[in-house]
Design a protein around this motif. Structure first.
Motif, short mmCIF file in Angstrom:
data_model
loop_
_atom_site.label_atom_id
_atom_site.label_comp_id
_atom_site.label_asym_id
_atom_site.label_seq_id
_atom_site.Cartn_x
_atom_site.Cartn_y
_atom_site.Cartn_z
N VAL A 1 0.69 -1.17 -0.24
CA VAL A 1 -0.02 0.12 0.15
C VAL A 1 0.73 1.30 0.04
CG1 VAL A 1 -1.68 1.29 1.31
CG2 VAL A 1 -1.93 -1.12 1.25
N GLY A 2 0.68 2.13 -0.89
CA GLY A 2 1.16 3.42 -0.91
C GLY A 2 -0.01 4.54 -0.57
N VAL A 3 0.37 5.25 0.41
CA VAL A 3 -0.66 6.36 0.83
C VAL A 3 -0.57 7.66 0.53
CG1 VAL A 3 -2.19 7.08 2.70
CG2 VAL A 3 -0.97 4.71 2.66
N ALA B 1 3.40 11.70 -0.25
CA ALA B 1 3.24 10.31 -0.37
C ALA B 1 4.62 9.75 -0.23
CB ALA B 1 2.68 10.07 -1.78
N PRO B 2 4.42 8.47 0.57
CA PRO B 2 5.90 7.68 0.49
C PRO B 2 5.98 6.52 -0.87
CG PRO B 2 3.77 6.74 1.95
CD PRO B 2 3.56 8.05 0.94
N ILE B 3 6.87 5.98 -0.67
CA ILE B 3 7.04 4.79 -1.36
C ILE B 3 6.20 3.69 -0.75
CG2 ILE B 3 8.71 2.89 -2.45
CD1 ILE B 3 10.76 5.40 -2.35
N PHE B 4 5.44 2.75 -1.57
CA PHE B 4 4.59 1.90 -0.90
C PHE B 4 5.48 1.05 -0.12
CE2 PHE B 4 5.73 -0.12 -5.03
CZ PHE B 4 5.97 -1.17 -4.85
N GLU B 5 4.56 0.43 0.76
CA GLU B 5 5.35 -0.68 1.68
C GLU B 5 4.07 -1.67 2.13
OE1 GLU B 5 7.91 1.24 4.94
OE2 GLU B 5 6.05 2.51 4.90
N CYS C 1 -5.56 5.43 -1.37
CA CYS C 1 -4.59 4.22 -0.96
C CYS C 1 -4.34 3.49 -2.07
CB CYS C 1 -5.65 3.47 -0.04
SG CYS C 1 -5.81 4.18 1.55
N ASN C 2 -3.23 3.28 -2.66
CA ASN C 2 -2.75 2.57 -3.60
C ASN C 2 -2.44 1.21 -3.23
OD1 ASN C 2 -1.89 4.75 -6.17
ND2 ASN C 2 -1.51 5.45 -4.08
N TRP C 3 -3.11 0.43 -3.92
CA TRP C 3 -3.15 -1.11 -3.13
C TRP C 3 -2.73 -2.20 -4.29
CZ3 TRP C 3 -6.01 -5.24 -4.54
CH2 TRP C 3 -6.25 -6.32 -3.72
N SER C 4 -1.95 -3.10 -3.98
CA SER C 4 -1.61 -4.16 -4.83
C SER C 4 -1.23 -5.58 -3.95
CB SER C 4 -0.55 -3.81 -6.02
OG SER C 4 0.68 -3.63 -5.09
N MET C 5 -1.05 -6.39 -4.83
CA MET C 5 -0.68 -7.83 -4.02
C MET C 5 0.62 -8.26 -4.68
SD MET C 5 -4.17 -9.75 -3.92
CE MET C 5 -4.54 -9.07 -5.75
N GLU D 1 6.84 -10.71 -7.09
CA GLU D 1 5.97 -10.70 -8.39
C GLU D 1 4.62 -9.85 -7.97
OE1 GLU D 1 5.51 -13.63 -11.54
OE2 GLU D 1 6.07 -14.79 -9.74
N ASN D 2 4.38 -8.72 -8.65
CA ASN D 2 3.02 -8.20 -8.40
C ASN D 2 2.17 -8.72 -9.28
OD1 ASN D 2 0.91 -6.33 -8.55
ND2 ASN D 2 2.25 -4.62 -9.15
N LEU D 3 1.13 -9.18 -8.52
CA LEU D 3 -0.05 -9.95 -9.25
C LEU D 3 -0.97 -9.11 -9.94
CD1 LEU D 3 -1.11 -12.41 -6.27
CD2 LEU D 3 0.16 -12.91 -8.20
N ASP E 1 -4.42 5.63 -18.55
CA ASP E 1 -5.64 6.25 -18.41
C ASP E 1 -5.77 6.82 -17.12
OD1 ASP E 1 -6.61 6.11 -20.97
OD2 ASP E 1 -7.74 4.40 -20.74
N ARG E 2 -6.53 8.09 -17.00
CA ARG E 2 -6.74 8.56 -15.61
C ARG E 2 -8.23 8.98 -15.71
NH1 ARG E 2 -2.90 6.65 -13.68
NH2 ARG E 2 -1.18 7.75 -12.58
N ASN E 3 -8.89 8.81 -14.43
CA ASN E 3 -10.39 9.17 -14.09
C ASN E 3 -10.18 9.51 -12.66
OD1 ASN E 3 -12.81 9.55 -13.70
ND2 ASN E 3 -13.51 8.02 -15.26
N ASN F 1 -0.64 -0.84 -12.58
CA ASN F 1 -0.18 -2.39 -11.76
C ASN F 1 -0.70 -2.24 -10.31
OD1 ASN F 1 1.47 -0.41 -10.64
ND2 ASN F 1 3.42 -1.38 -11.31
N LYS F 2 -1.76 -1.39 -10.01
CA LYS F 2 -2.13 -1.25 -8.89
C LYS F 2 -3.63 -0.76 -8.91
CE LYS F 2 -0.28 3.43 -8.10
NZ LYS F 2 0.10 3.85 -9.23
N PHE F 3 -4.49 -0.78 -7.86
CA PHE F 3 -5.69 -0.11 -7.85
C PHE F 3 -5.43 0.98 -6.86
CE2 PHE F 3 -7.45 -3.91 -9.38
CZ PHE F 3 -8.52 -3.42 -10.18
#
Ligand code: ADP
Ligand code: MG
Length: 730
Positions: free
Chosen positions: A217-219, A300-304, A348-352, A358-360, A461-463, A473-475
């Motif tokens: 998560v990167g906030v 913003a920080p780098i995600f962790e 909240c930037n979120w990924s797994m 490997e980023n899913l 794309d940005r909205n 590569n993240k939500f």
């Protein structure tokens, strides 16, 4: 007496000028200095203890007493070497804030000599008197104690301010029977849950090597900065964190001259100090810029890893507030401190990612990795669709109500934006077309062996109107409020996705019993998931009235206020996934809801009371004085020229002012009556509803008359700092 506008204005610019700290030191040299991290552990712990501790931190082992003891010794030595005098378990009760109770290292040896002591027991567990923390009934009276225990996933750190250094032990907070009394425990459970279900999903589709899946998560944190002097002379900002009145400001953000503009000197000095402090604490802050509204900024920080990101965002908010004070600023984290300009959010930037890194959510280069990518994407889309009410409720608060639904922030309707490229691919999957022929725009297409195009990475794309957007590569969950702890929204999101991984795996395995082509089956379940979640995808303007209409046709939930969304969340069908997955117990869930509802009610009550006071003590007296001045002016004119039509304009003004004053008096009576009626409502849901539907609109109406008076009344009589000053003068 607090300073009035005029004494503040005369003082501005004469205050202390802060120069940034010595920036000759590269960040790499100070980064993490106040964190008891791996390097310190390695240097200070016996080798076997260090090895064991690494496993504990990875969640693979429990902490053994000998290791805890070695760790306590090592931490104590480290902390003493840096001048630390106290320690505290640092935790996050259900209020959404952080809590700490400092304990000195002071103890006595056998001979009565003063020593510094820090034992394994002190490290592992403490018993704050928890009876004053809200528990929503989970903690019965015989169980008045809460226990805090170190969360090994988050390293200990030193907080250094006001001349004392304190060793902080990031902790969970649970009751004697193990009920979560905090937001970290449930977050940790959700992270375990998503990892387990994701690993099983990966295993089913052919990846047998992944052992763990981490959420990253990167906030992005937005905030306002205003001069302390203004803050202190605005009772509404002081008590509610937002202005309840004001708006005499012809220039707001319409020139779009603030966004990414030059950062003012005084603000820049503040930012540098915030960053220095956070870097010492091992918080990887990286970016800073001016936001859209005047006096609004973002960092913003780098995600962790999510648990760490959550702790670090709590620290970031603390450091922002505290550092602002020493620069003569107040940092407003409220979602909507000023009407008429943008509010603040927390994207909240979120990924797994797998334990191999490997980023899913990263579209891959090979058809095989893209099968997986699409399947994972389908799980997230279906999760958001199915659990839209829970996600909406997780971000609902009195502050965020002013943001969601307004024409500036993600709307209160939850939808997902994926961009035109992915939309095409998803539609090809659901439409059953030949995937190798999908014409992916702007993309270099490699035709895969298994009917899949390679998916272009640069999906730019940005909205900005979407509450939940795929960004390459993240939500990005954008509807989270700026003052909110991210733990609850992240917990709900994790649990929702975990739930869908489980369902995917189940269907996949079932279908595989009667099929042989694994990829075909994978695509089939993916297709089902995309189809079932179709309604949640929306690429258009989330602010538009058409979208509300369209969302209604689609049957998406539209929960416009906090009480509505909490009530919907309380329905079993909207939260049972949180219980069945073990993230919450039934009792914990209801406790959380009760506490949130109670806080909503209290906040709205404080706002209403503050408004009444403000109107009585400032707006009415100033307006009456002005009324009198005009009346005198009319008399003066008439004494010279008593004819009809004399003092025509003055009379018009007097009529205008007089009628507004009447409206204000009526408005005060109305809001007081509403407050009285609400007091008698004993059902909490209904009480909250009444605040939202009766008290809040009455306050808004009253405000309008006051704001019109502010625009008319002689400037000199208006003692409350005005928007234009608070937002534009430093
Ligand atoms: P954007 O411009 O797309 O918003 P930024 O580079 O500004 O992206 O990043 C915003 C936040 O997202 C940062 O905190 C960044 O570290 C974080 N981020 C980047 N990649 C990921 C990822 N894979 N998972 C989670 N967060 C991420
Ligand atoms: Mg962003």
């Amino acid at each position: 007496m607090h300073p009035n506008r005029f004494s503040i204005l005369s003082r501005l610019g004469n205050g202390p000028h802060f120069s940034p700290n010595d920036k000759d030191i590269p960040v790499s040299e100070i980064y993490g200095r106040f964190v008891f991290g791996l390097e310190e552990m390695k240097n200070r712990l016996p080798k076997d203890a260090f090895v064991s501790l690494q496993k504990v931190m990875a969640g693979e082992e429990d902490l053994q007493p000998q290791v805890a003891s070695a760790l306590a010794d090592a931490v104590k030595e480290w902390a003493l070497s840096l001048g630390v005098s106290h320690f505290t378990h640092w935790f996050q009760p259900l209020t959404g804030l952080t809590a700490e109770k400092h304990d000195s290292f002071l103890a006595f040896d056998k001979n009565g000599k003063a020593i510094e002591k820090f034992s394994a027991a002190m490290l592992m567990q403490s018993e704050p008197d928890a009876s004053s923390f809200p528990s929503g009934g989970t903690r019965s009276t015989f169980e008045a104690r809460g226990y805090t225990a170190w969360d090994a996933g988050s390293p200990m750190f030193i907080s250094d301010y006001a001349g004392t250094k304190v060793l902080c032990i990031p902790s969970v907070f649970v009751s004697y029977t193990g009920n979560a009394l905090d937001t970290k425990t449930t977050l940790l459970r959700s992270l375990r849950g998503i990892s387990k279900n994701a690993v099983e999903f990966l295993k089913a589709i052919g990846d047998t090597k992944t052992e763990n899946v981490y959420v990253n998560v990167g906030v992005e944190q937005e905030y306002f900065l205003i001069d302390t002097n203004y803050f202190q002379s605005r009772p509404d900002l002081l008590l509610c964190g937002r202005s309840l009145l004001g708006g005499d400001m012809p220039k707001g953000q319409q020139l779009e001259d603030h966004y990414f503009g030059t950062i003012p000197e005084r603000v820049r000095a503040f930012m540098v100090e915030v960053e220095d402090e956070l870097h010492l604490l091992g918080v990887p802050v990286k970016t800073r810029h001016n936001e859209v509204a005047p006096s609004q900024f973002e960092m913003a920080p780098i995600f962790e890893e999510a648990n760490l990101a959550s702790d670090h965002n709590m620290l970031t908010m603390e450091v922002l507030k505290r550092t602002a004070e020493s620069h003569g600023f107040v940092c407003l984290l409220h979602e909507k401190p000023f009407a008429g300009v943008n509010g603040s959010g927390k994207h909240c930037n979120w990924s797994m990612a797998t334990n191999k890194g490997e980023n899913l959510l990263e579209p891959g280069n090979t058809p095989q990795s893209n099968f997986r990518f699409l399947a994972v994407l389908s799980c997230v889309l279906r999760a958001v669709f199915q659990h839209q009410v829970a996600l909406r409720a997780a971000i609902a608060s009195h502050g965020n109500d002013h943001r969601l639904g307004a024409n500036e922030a993600p709307p209160a309707i939850i939808s997902v934006f994926v961009g035109s490229t992915l939309t095409k691919i998803i539609e090809a999957v659901t439409g059953g077309s030949d995937l190798s022929k999908v014409n992916v725009e702007k993309a270099h297409i490699e035709f895969g062996i298994h009917q899949l195009p390679s998916i272009p990475k640069d999906n730019t794309d940005r909205n900005r109107t979407s509450p939940f957007a795929f960004t390459g590569n993240k939500f990005e969950f954008r509807a989270v409020g700026s003052s909110q702890a991210i733990s609850l929204p992240m917990t709900v999101l994790n649990a929702a996705v975990a739930d869908n991984f489980a369902e995917f795996t189940k269907r996949f395995q079932k279908k595989l019993e009667s099929a042989s082509d694994k990829n075909a089956v994978l695509l089939e379940v993916t297709r089902e998931f995309f189809t079932e979640s179709e309604k949640i995808r929306f690429e258009g303007d989330g602010y538009s009235a058409e979208w509300r209409e369209e969302a209604r046709r689609r049957g998406l939930s539209q929960l416009m206020t906090t009480p509505e969304s909490y009530a919907a969340f309380n329905k079993p069908e909207n939260h049972k996934f949180l219980i069945s997955s073990g993230v919450f117990s039934e009792g914990e869930f209801h406790a959380l809801n009760e506490i949130r509802l109670e806080r909503y009610i209290k906040h709205l009550d404080i706002e209403a009371q503050t408004l009444v006071t403000l109107v009585r003590q400032h707006v009415i007296p100033a307006s009456l004085k002005y009324q009198e001045r005009i009346a005198n002016a009319i008399k003066a004119v008439e004494s010279v020229n008593g004819g009809a039509g004399a003092a025509k304009n003055q009379k018009w003004l007097l009529t205008e002012i007089t009628s507004l004053i009447e409206q204000v008096f009526d408005g005060v009576t109305r809001i007081q009556n509403e407050i009285k009626t609400v007091l008698d409502v004993s059902d909490w849901d209904k009480k909250a509803q009444a605040y939202a539907t009766r008290v809040s609109p009455a306050a808004l109406e009253l405000r309008q008359y006051c704001d019109r008076l502010e625009a008319l009344v002689e400037d000199e009589l208006w003692a409350l700092p005005k928007y234009r000053e608070m937002l534009f003068l430093r």
